[in-house]
Design an enzyme around this catalytic site. Structure first.
Site, PDB file in Angstrom:
ATOM      1  N   LYS A  74      -0.259 -18.541 -43.377  1.00  0.00           N
ATOM      2  CA  LYS A  74       0.469 -19.628 -42.718  1.00  0.00           C
ATOM      3  C   LYS A  74       0.734 -19.284 -41.251  1.00  0.00           C
ATOM      4  O   LYS A  74       0.558 -18.125 -40.849  1.00  0.00           O
ATOM      5  CB  LYS A  74       1.789 -19.872 -43.458  1.00  0.00           C
ATOM      6  CG  LYS A  74       2.726 -18.665 -43.456  1.00  0.00           C
ATOM      7  CD  LYS A  74       3.897 -18.858 -44.421  1.00  0.00           C
ATOM      8  CE  LYS A  74       4.783 -17.624 -44.440  1.00  0.00           C
ATOM      9  NZ  LYS A  74       5.812 -17.712 -45.484  1.00  0.00           N
ATOM     10  N   ARG A 173      16.435 -22.125 -51.609  1.00  0.00           N
ATOM     11  CA  ARG A 173      15.571 -22.855 -50.679  1.00  0.00           C
ATOM     12  C   ARG A 173      14.726 -23.791 -51.542  1.00  0.00           C
ATOM     13  O   ARG A 173      15.288 -24.630 -52.226  1.00  0.00           O
ATOM     14  CB  ARG A 173      14.752 -21.868 -49.834  1.00  0.00           C
ATOM     15  CG  ARG A 173      14.190 -22.454 -48.568  1.00  0.00           C
ATOM     16  CD  ARG A 173      13.485 -21.438 -47.685  1.00  0.00           C
ATOM     17  NE  ARG A 173      12.358 -20.775 -48.344  1.00  0.00           N
ATOM     18  CZ  ARG A 173      11.495 -19.966 -47.741  1.00  0.00           C
ATOM     19  NH1 ARG A 173      11.644 -19.698 -46.445  1.00  0.00           N
ATOM     20  NH2 ARG A 173      10.509 -19.407 -48.384  1.00  0.00           N
ATOM     21  N   TYR A 303      14.137 -13.540 -11.330  1.00  0.00           N
ATOM     22  CA  TYR A 303      15.282 -14.455 -11.411  1.00  0.00           C
ATOM     23  C   TYR A 303      16.569 -13.703 -11.699  1.00  0.00           C
ATOM     24  O   TYR A 303      16.618 -12.843 -12.572  1.00  0.00           O
ATOM     25  CB  TYR A 303      15.072 -15.473 -12.531  1.00  0.00           C
ATOM     26  CG  TYR A 303      13.962 -16.464 -12.276  1.00  0.00           C
ATOM     27  CD1 TYR A 303      13.974 -17.299 -11.170  1.00  0.00           C
ATOM     28  CD2 TYR A 303      12.910 -16.558 -13.170  1.00  0.00           C
ATOM     29  CE1 TYR A 303      12.962 -18.221 -10.964  1.00  0.00           C
ATOM     30  CE2 TYR A 303      11.880 -17.474 -12.967  1.00  0.00           C
ATOM     31  CZ  TYR A 303      11.918 -18.297 -11.865  1.00  0.00           C
ATOM     32  OH  TYR A 303      10.900 -19.200 -11.667  1.00  0.00           O
ATOM     33  N   MET A 351       8.506 -17.339 -17.161  1.00  0.00           N
ATOM     34  CA  MET A 351       7.684 -18.152 -18.050  1.00  0.00           C
ATOM     35  C   MET A 351       6.254 -17.629 -18.139  1.00  0.00           C
ATOM     36  O   MET A 351       5.669 -17.561 -19.214  1.00  0.00           O
ATOM     37  CB  MET A 351       7.681 -19.610 -17.561  1.00  0.00           C
ATOM     38  CG  MET A 351       7.059 -20.575 -18.555  1.00  0.00           C
ATOM     39  SD  MET A 351       6.998 -22.265 -17.966  1.00  0.00           S
ATOM     40  CE  MET A 351       8.697 -22.758 -18.070  1.00  0.00           C
TER      41      MET A 351
HETATM   42  C1  LIG Z   1       5.702 -16.476 -46.141  1.00  0.00           C
HETATM   43  C2  LIG Z   1       5.752 -16.345 -47.600  1.00  0.00           C
HETATM   44  C3  LIG Z   1       5.238 -15.198 -48.238  1.00  0.00           C
HETATM   45  C4  LIG Z   1       4.735 -13.983 -47.475  1.00  0.00           C
HETATM   46  O1  LIG Z   1       5.837 -13.234 -47.035  1.00  0.00           O
HETATM   47  P1  LIG Z   1       5.652 -11.796 -46.353  1.00  0.00           P
HETATM   48  O2  LIG Z   1       7.024 -11.252 -46.307  1.00  0.00           O
HETATM   49  O3  LIG Z   1       5.109 -12.033 -44.983  1.00  0.00           O
HETATM   50  O4  LIG Z   1       4.726 -11.030 -47.211  1.00  0.00           O
HETATM   51  C5  LIG Z   1       5.225 -15.196 -49.612  1.00  0.00           C
HETATM   52  N1  LIG Z   1       5.714 -16.234 -50.338  1.00  0.00           N
HETATM   53  C6  LIG Z   1       6.242 -17.327 -49.747  1.00  0.00           C
HETATM   54  C7  LIG Z   1       6.764 -18.416 -50.593  1.00  0.00           C
HETATM   55  C8  LIG Z   1       6.304 -17.415 -48.366  1.00  0.00           C
HETATM   56  O5  LIG Z   1       6.834 -18.501 -47.800  1.00  0.00           O
END
Ligand SMILES: *Cc1c(COP(=O)(O)O)cnc(C)c1O
Length: 410
Positions: A74, A173, A303, A351
């Site tokens: 992701k 969650r 800055y 930036m």
């Molecule tokens: C992001 C995520 C993972 C991976 O987590 P890491 O700590 O980066 O290994 C696994 N399961 C879910 C549901 C996640 O959202």
């Protein structure tokens, strides 16, 4: 006087040629319209697919043969480039892929990846779920409402819809309440167009210490998860709980599959968990020095003049800034590496640029490349260090790099 005149003539000529360029739409410099810039022109990320592959292999070795590895790619593969790391992880033994959003899943399919893909985020709109079905992405279900939507969509298309159920065991969650999970699972299994491919939950404190809350909460989540599984007849659904921390923490958390993100990119979620496996960081952040300046003592830099030179100084301007993902919170706290030596960063990070104190590095020149993150010689700067200096976590540092930085695979 003569210098000034020359300058003026040159400026006029440059101005003329720029006008010509714009008005004629033609390039007088020899660059064609389509020609891409060198990705190493300013600042860039170096990504090593070989490191990702080796990490996947090393993690796979920790798992029992029946346990599958899901590469979590992701957020564009934690900033590394999702398709690059997905391919490398599959090479290293990952058999499934995890994404957060529908678009991320579609991007993997468009890039030709055919592995099962789980969308970890919740999809609420029928159109999104329809796209999931079309692209053969598995949605995460947290309620009967979503299950029925999927059943209806699949019914209309005449296809089986592969889905996964998430239960909340102590993260508050996504997921249904763990107490409801047995009932919900059985209800989903009654829906003839749905194929329940997985039942999973997510750990909240697995990177915590092995005594205290980290242990207590992880064990509680594990026992709730297993309690649910014990109430269900064994079916084809993969049962999974562990993220990177859970995977490195205890084989008892592995179940049928582990979902690994951070460790795949070469970083341990916490110091006490890294011992069982050797991981290679897969990302380096590089940028060019674009100007060297000699300034006097007592000169305010950048800055706010947060830094004032305490001696006649040599300053190096580097073409990377917070718009690239180098957090402004790191101002004055980080170092950059050049030929294995560390140069302090001084003044506010802006930036698009930051400034190094190169007073003790007279060989540093305009055009040289410095390493902000990653290895140079026998020195290494880790996302962990940046996160400690900026009240963040390595996950946020890695996925904080913006797309203005080209990804260069090495
Ligand atoms: C992001 C995520 C993972 C991976 O987590 P890491 O700590 O980066 O290994 C696994 N399961 C879910 C549901 C996640 O959202």
């Amino acid at each position: 006087m003569l210098r000034g005149l020359h300058g003026l003539v040159r400026a006029l000529r440059d101005h003329r040629s720029m006008r010509d360029l714009i008005s004629s739409g033609q390039d007088t410099s020899g660059l064609s319209e389509q020609q891409e810039l060198d990705p190493r022109q300013r600042a860039w990320l170096e990504v090593s697919p070989a490191a990702v592959e080796a990490n996947a292999r090393a993690i796979k070795r920790l798992l029992k043969p029946s346990c599958a590895l899901m590469a979590v790619v992701k957020a564009d593969g934690y900033g590394h480039g999702a398709t690059t790391v997905a391919r490398a992880a599959v090479q290293g033994g990952a058999s499934q892929l995890g994404v957060a959003t529908l678009q991320e899943g579609i991007d993997l399919r468009r890039a030709g990846l055919t592995q099962p893909v789980l969308v970890l985020g919740n999809l609420t709109q029928p159109d999104d779920l329809r796209a999931c079905l079309h692209w053969q992405l598995m949605p995460t279900l947290s309620s009967m409402r979503e299950a029925l939507l999927c059943q209806n969509l699949a019914d209309g298309s005449g296809r089986q819809f592969s889905v996964q159920l998430k239960l909340d065991t102590g993260m508050a969650r996504l997921g249904c309440a763990w107490e409801d999970a047995p009932r919900l699972t059985k209800a989903i299994q009654q829906l003839d167009q749905l194929e329940l491919s997985g039942i999973y939950s997510h750990l909240a404190l697995a990177d915590g210490g092995t005594d205290g809350d980290g242990e207590r909460v992880t064990r509680l989540q594990q026992s709730r998860f297993e309690d649910v599984l014990n109430q269900l007849p064994r079916c084809g659904a993969l049962r999974h709980l562990a993220n990177s921390a859970g995977t490195l923490r205890d084989p008892a958390l592995h179940h049928d599959l582990v979902r690994v993100g951070l460790a795949l990119y070469g970083h341990s979620p916490s110091d006490h968990l890294g011992a069982s496996v050797k991981l290679q960081p897969a990302m380096g952040v590089k940028a060019r020095v674009t100007l060297i300046r000699d300034v006097a003592e007592g000169v305010g830099v950048s800055y706010g003049h947060r830094f004032v030179t305490r001696r006649p100084s040599r300053l190096a301007v580097v073409a990377i800034g917070y718009a690239d993902g180098v957090s402004r919170a790191l101002s004055g706290k980080i170092k950059a590496l050049h030929q294995g030596r560390a140069l302090p960063q001084v003044g506010a990070i802006t930036m698009d640029q930051l400034i190094l104190d190169a007073t003790d590095h007279t060989d540093l020149e305009s055009g040289d490349v410095v390493t902000l993150l990653g290895r140079d010689g026998d020195q290494e700067i880790s996302p962990k260090l940046w996160s400690q200096l900026s009240d963040s976590i390595p996950w946020e540092v890695l996925c904080g790099f913006k797309h203005r930085l080209p990804r260069v695979t090495v």
